[in-house]
Scaffold this active site. Sequence first.
Site, PDB file in Angstrom:
ATOM      1  N   CYS A   1      34.157 -14.429   6.753  1.00 27.07           N
ATOM      2  CA  CYS A   1      33.887 -14.917   8.100  1.00 27.07           C
ATOM      3  C   CYS A   1      32.513 -14.493   8.597  1.00 27.07           C
ATOM      4  CB  CYS A   1      34.968 -14.408   9.048  1.00 27.07           C
ATOM      5  SG  CYS A   1      35.130 -12.607   9.069  1.00 27.07           S
TER       6      CYS A   1
ATOM      7  N   HIS B   1      35.451  -8.749  11.929  1.00 28.44           N
ATOM      8  CA  HIS B   1      35.566 -10.208  11.910  1.00 28.44           C
ATOM      9  C   HIS B   1      34.685 -10.727  13.027  1.00 28.44           C
ATOM     10  CE1 HIS B   1      37.166 -14.299  12.029  1.00 28.44           C
ATOM     11  NE2 HIS B   1      37.243 -14.146  13.345  1.00 28.44           N
TER      12      HIS B   1
END
Length: 276
Positions: free
Chosen positions: A105, A37
């Site tokens: 993301c 992420h």
Amino acid sequence: MAEEGYKVTLNVYDLSNGLARQLSTSFLGKPIEAIWHTGVVVYGNEYYFGGGIQSSPAGTTPYGRPLRTVELGVTHIPREVFEDYLRDIAPRYTAETYRLLTHNCNNFSHEVAQFLVGTGAGVPDYILNLPAEVMSSPMGPLIMPMIQNLEYTLRSNNAPQATQFVPTPASVSVSARTEAPASKPTVAAAAKREAPAEKASKEAPAPASASAPAPAPVPSPAADPLGSARGKVQEEVMREFAAIMASGTLRASEAAALAMRRVMERHGDGATMQQG
């Protein structure tokens, strides 16, 4: 705008907290370093995509401490212009448009980094290429339906509840950039237009019946060799997910990750046998 510009960095996190490195070889058939992420840090804030475009003061995101930080460069774009840009792309980055493998993301961070620093900057390839690497593994066909089910659950019922990014007043354009979508005909209106044709069809005399040939039988689909295993793993993940959400202690995204982790641990040894 500061004459010297604003420093831009990329915070990189491992959502599996080291579990991917430990279990990926047995579960996927190839080593995976982490479940990545990322968030872009600039103007003292970290901007990231999770249930929508969000921002938090640097160092205060729900993802904890980053595993590493990548220097992306310097931007001379004023914060107001940047936040106006985020407002423009926000419709493309919502809970409904999120896709774990293709629109996540890291894709957001890459686009934002290139806007701030230029096309020479962005998220490293080893992060952007992770979904393709996972899906090309021996267990990729088994994981895909499970991911789709989890995405559907998160989008329809339990999208993360973190605060949605809201631009500062200075960043809002004077003229509206979006127009109301053209109204679509309602079901009632469509039915009204179709009513005369339907009525005429009902009143027309039926033609003399003739022996019509029986329709050809539909061939049955080929058996899925992974069907049984796929269904079992999907059911286990969804049961774990429901039980964790019922406890009320975790957000949906955290519960989904924990459910996946528990099933991976449970089937880590069995995955190796299935690959043969």
